[in-house]
Scaffold this active site. Structure first.
Site, PDB file in Angstrom:
ATOM      1  CD  GLU A 110      -3.017  -0.872   0.136  1.00  0.00           C
ATOM      2  OE1 GLU A 110      -3.462   0.280  -0.057  1.00  0.00           O
ATOM      3  OE2 GLU A 110      -3.355  -1.843  -0.554  1.00  0.00           O
ATOM      4  CB  SER A 486     -52.989 -28.571  37.707  1.00  0.00           C
ATOM      5  OG  SER A 486     -54.296 -29.009  37.385  1.00  0.00           O
TER       6      SER A 486
END
Length: 836
Positions: A110, A486
């Protein structure tokens, strides 16, 4: 003799020339005018540059404290990474943590003169400008690493000379503010490298599944080529281009003296060595639990950086959750197997989803649905084509397989005919490998939810909200509101205990009707079995889940008191109407709420706030939630220091009398020993719990557990419909919990439920509830003499025990002489630590 001076003919000497006159003369020169115009134009240019470029540039001072977007990392109860929430995969490192060879690879690719220029490579810019003048395509640049940092962090991706000019100005400023090492650190942490990886460390894991320090030179060089365009060098579509570009980077490293010839030649000879793109393995843990964590974090901290510095997808949070991956796996497996077992033999449930296929683009169509399966060896696939003998099935990774007609012969549910004949292109189905091909599988239509909670703290240890979170995002553990049946009865009877009843109170199991007034007529309640058993103790009524006894207890207590306790324990969001049917579970609630209510009972009636998050830290390690969080002093000491063990301070309200809470826990232990949850008895440890079955039945439940963990689950269709007359909590839900518990309880200490101060343990006749003398409880769960828990001054007086036929009574023991040291109540109390 000199001539006489004649004033008339004499000429005066010229006066000295002033600066104004000289300027007027010079101003008329051509070269002066040229310089003036040049200066004017330069000045105007500086004004234009300042107004349109410099004036609008962002401040580079922000880079000193710049913090890149980081994912939120989620850890389990032991600190193990289990998930991350991210739109950008990034791991932030300091410059010193980057291998020197990796840095040199990026410089070679780069910006080889990075350490020499001051932000801008002027020769490179000139070369790029000449190239652009010759070309009509997309302009190329000569951006330095500093300019790329400026563009990525402070500017946009606009392709123009104006943006390039802004880059140059900003790069110059950045070089004045930051050191070269700081600039490289920013660059290597934020550069986009494909596969949703931002930063080199994240890319190292995305492409090679390794840490940076484990990469070879060739692999470092490959990462260095990606900033130019990750999609151009993907190993799947651009392998040859990637090899060529990587070798070019290696050549540049050799030319600049970064590596030796031997290193270069060895690296060039290596393949790319990348791994297939995949989701991190740990992110398959606890889908429903993880989504609940995400939902809570979004509500508290926001989604993106615009919502604040601690957002979920950019803030870099560290989240410690209460998820126990081991228990989560057991709960997930138990619920799934239970759902499959219930639906076995009912035929093929049909495709998971249907999509349109555009030619050969079936893979993208499948990926767009985000459908996956992680049960056993099942896989989600899409029907690509089908002929008379077999179908071609495509998978998310691009591979295909064959599904022969013989492996898809189960009948289509509700329609008949073989499933193979119903398959068509675009169907997304579940399959599993079988021999050299694949066989069709049926994803259950019935569903359910399961939660496991620590009753001492309220921490959720495991959560499963359906068969698979990638198939069904709806979390039935926290979002599905169902009738608990229940399982509500222990709370109803707890209200009765608060109002003066005892576990030995006799309640009639007989017909019970109420006049509803007006045109509603008379409402008569009934037991599940349809039969009546006459008067029995409260304990027996709970153990056998008798509806009529529950209704009588609720009526005697007052339904307002019952619904008030239901609300206090968090079962309902608001107060249920004071109708007797709500005492049988007619109101709607969630599994998470029911499990928390039972945990409160085990926690001696103290309030618990169920939680999935223990604490949240920011990216620097500071705890930011809970706001009043305090570290446990000395909890992490390497060894005991001789002082009292550190314990967290309990700050919770008392929602229920602790004596009442323990009485109900003690009663519901009988449900496991000889009641509707007797299937759990052979786990051979102290356990409490209650099954539930609502009308239809459309849902079946079980909630219960040990002093260390309370779990609960329900099974039912999302659109409620009858599960079948044989479906009950004790036959469907309790066995699923047992499948979880067999593995979860392995190696766990067998602890009794501790009684609070004031509880009186009395030997009573299990059938009548009356105290006895001369007989003792045994290990037989059906022994007629048991220990019963009473509040002070509520225990009945003792009488001599006479055995009754049909009760399975233990033989009456005669009073033993003192020399034989007969068992005494004090023996039991000593074993249990006295009267608590």
């Amino acid at each position: 003799m000199s001539a006489a001076f004649d004033p008339a003919t004499a000429r005066p000497e010229p006066a000295p020339e002033g600066w104004r006159a000289r300027f007027r003369r010079i101003r008329r020169r051509w070269w002066f005018r040229l310089l003036a115009w040049a200066a004017l134009l330069a000045g105007l240019a500086m004004v234009v540059i300042w107004y349109f470029l410099i004036r609008t540039l962002p401040s580079v001072e922000a880079l000193r404290s710049y913090e890149p977007p980081l994912p939120t990392n989620v850890r389990g109860i032991e600190g193990t990474p289990i998930h991350s929430y991210a739109r950008e995969r990034r791991v932030e490192l300091s410059y010193a943590e980057y291998p020197p060879l990796l840095v040199k690879a990026f410089l070679a690719a780069e910006d080889r003169t990075f350490f020499e220029h001051h932000g801008v490579d002027y020769p490179g810019i000139a070369s790029a400008m000449l190239t652009n003048l010759r070309n009509d395509g997309r302009p190329i640049g000569a951006s330095t690493i500093t300019q790329q940092v400026a563009k990525n962090l402070l500017l946009s991706n606009e392709v123009s000379y104006v943006r390039k000019a802004k880059e140059a100005f900003l790069a110059y400023r950045i070089e004045d503010v930051l050191t070269k090492q700081q600039i490289l650190e920013l660059y290597l942490n934020q550069i986009a490298l494909g596969r949703n990886a931002f930063g080199v460390e994240a890319a190292s894991h995305a492409y090679f599944d390794k840490d940076l320090e484990q990469l070879s030179l060739a692999q470092m060089a490959y990462l260095a080529i990606l900033p130019k365009g990750p999609s151009n060098y993907t190993p799947e579509r651009g392998y040859d281009r990637a090899i060529a570009r990587r070798n070019w980077v290696l050549g540049e490293m050799l030319r600049n003296g970064f590596i030796t010839q031997g290193q270069h030649d060895g690296a060039v000879a290596q393949p790319l060595g990348t791994t297939p793109r995949q989701t991190p393995r740990f992110e398959r843990v606890g889908g429903y639990f993880i989504e609940e964590v995400r939902r809570q974090l979004l509500g508290r901290f926001g989604e993106n950086d615009k919502d604040g510095p601690h957002s979920v997808y950019a803030g870099g949070l560290w989240v410690r959750t209460s998820l126990d991956p081991r228990l989560q796996g057991f709960a997930q497996d138990a619920l799934r197997r239970g759902l499959i077992r219930y639906e076995s033999g009912r035929g093929w449930s049909g495709p998971v989803r249907q999509v349109e296929i555009d030619g050969d683009r079936w893979q993208q169509a499948l990926l767009n649905t985000n459908i996956g399966l992680d049960y056993s060896d099942w896989r989600a696939g899409i029907v690509v084509s089908r002929d008379s003998g077999s179908a071609v099935i495509g998978f998310a990774d691009g591979s295909t397989g064959a599904l022969p007609r013989s492996a898809a012969q189960m009948p289509v549910r509700g329609k008949g005919g073989a499933a193979f004949g119903a398959l068509k292109a675009g169907d997304i189905i579940a399959v599993a490998p079988e021999g050299g091909h694949f066989a069709l599988r049926s994803v259950p239509r019935v569903s359910g939810g399961m939660v496991v909670e620590e009753p001492r703290t309220g921490r959720i240890l495991a959560m499963q909200g359906g068969f698979d979170s990638r198939l069904q995002a709806f979390n039935r553990a926290t979002q599905a509101k169902r009738q608990p049946g229940s399982t509500i009865k222990p709370i109803v009877y707890s209200a009765a205990l608060e109002k003066g009843m005892t576990p030995a109170t006799i309640i009639a199991d007989a017909p019970y009707c109420v006049d509803q007034g007006g045109r509603l007529g008379t409402k008569c309640f009934r037991n599940f079995s349809g039969s009546y058993a006459g008067p029995h103790t409260m304990r027996w009524g709970i153990e056998q889940s008798r509806n009529l006894m529950t209704i009588r207890a609720a009526a005697a207590t007052g339904m307002k008191n019952v619904t008030d306790l239901i609300q206090r324990l968090g079962v309902s969001e608001g107060r249920y109407p004071s109708y007797l049917s709500y005492a049988l579970g007619a109101g709607e609630t969630t599994v998470a709420r029911m499990v928390n209510a039972y945990s409160i009972l085990v926690n001696h009636g103290r309030a618990l706030k169920p939680s999935v998050i223990d604490f949240v830290q920011d990216r620097h390690g500071k705890v930011i939630w809970p706001q009043d969080w305090r570290a446990c002093d000395r909890c992490n000491a390497r060894d005991w220091d001789g002082k009292a063990m550190p314990r967290p301070v309990i700050r919770s309200r008392q929602l229920l009398d602790p004596l009442t809470a323990y009485q109900m826990v003690h009663i519901t232990e009988g449900v496991v020993q000889r009641g509707t949850a007797v299937t759990l008895r052979d786990l051979d440890r102290p356990m409490m719990g209650k099954t539930g079955t609502n009308n239809g039945p459309t849902d079946v439940w079980f909630v219960g557990g040990t002093p260390q963990m309370i779990g609960g689950l329900y099974i039912g269709y999302d659109t409620p419909r009858n599960l079948g007359g044989y479906a009950q909590g004790g036959t469907l839900a309790a066995p699923i919990f047992k499948a979880f518990a067999v593995k979860a309880f392995e190696g766990m200490e067998k602890l009794p439920f501790t009684a609070p101060a004031g509880i009186r343990m009395v030997r009573v006749d299990r059938g009548s509830g009356k105290p006895v003398y001369g007989a003792w409880p045994t290990t037989d769960p059906k022994a007629s003499v048991i220990w019963e828990a009473f509040k002070p001054e509520s225990e009945p007086r003792r009488r001599a025990r006479r055995s009754r036929e049909g009760e399975g009574a233990a033989p009456v023991q005669k009073a033993a002489p003192r020399a034989q040291a007969a068992p005494q109540d004090s023996d039991f109390l000593q074993r249990e630590g006295g009267i608590y």
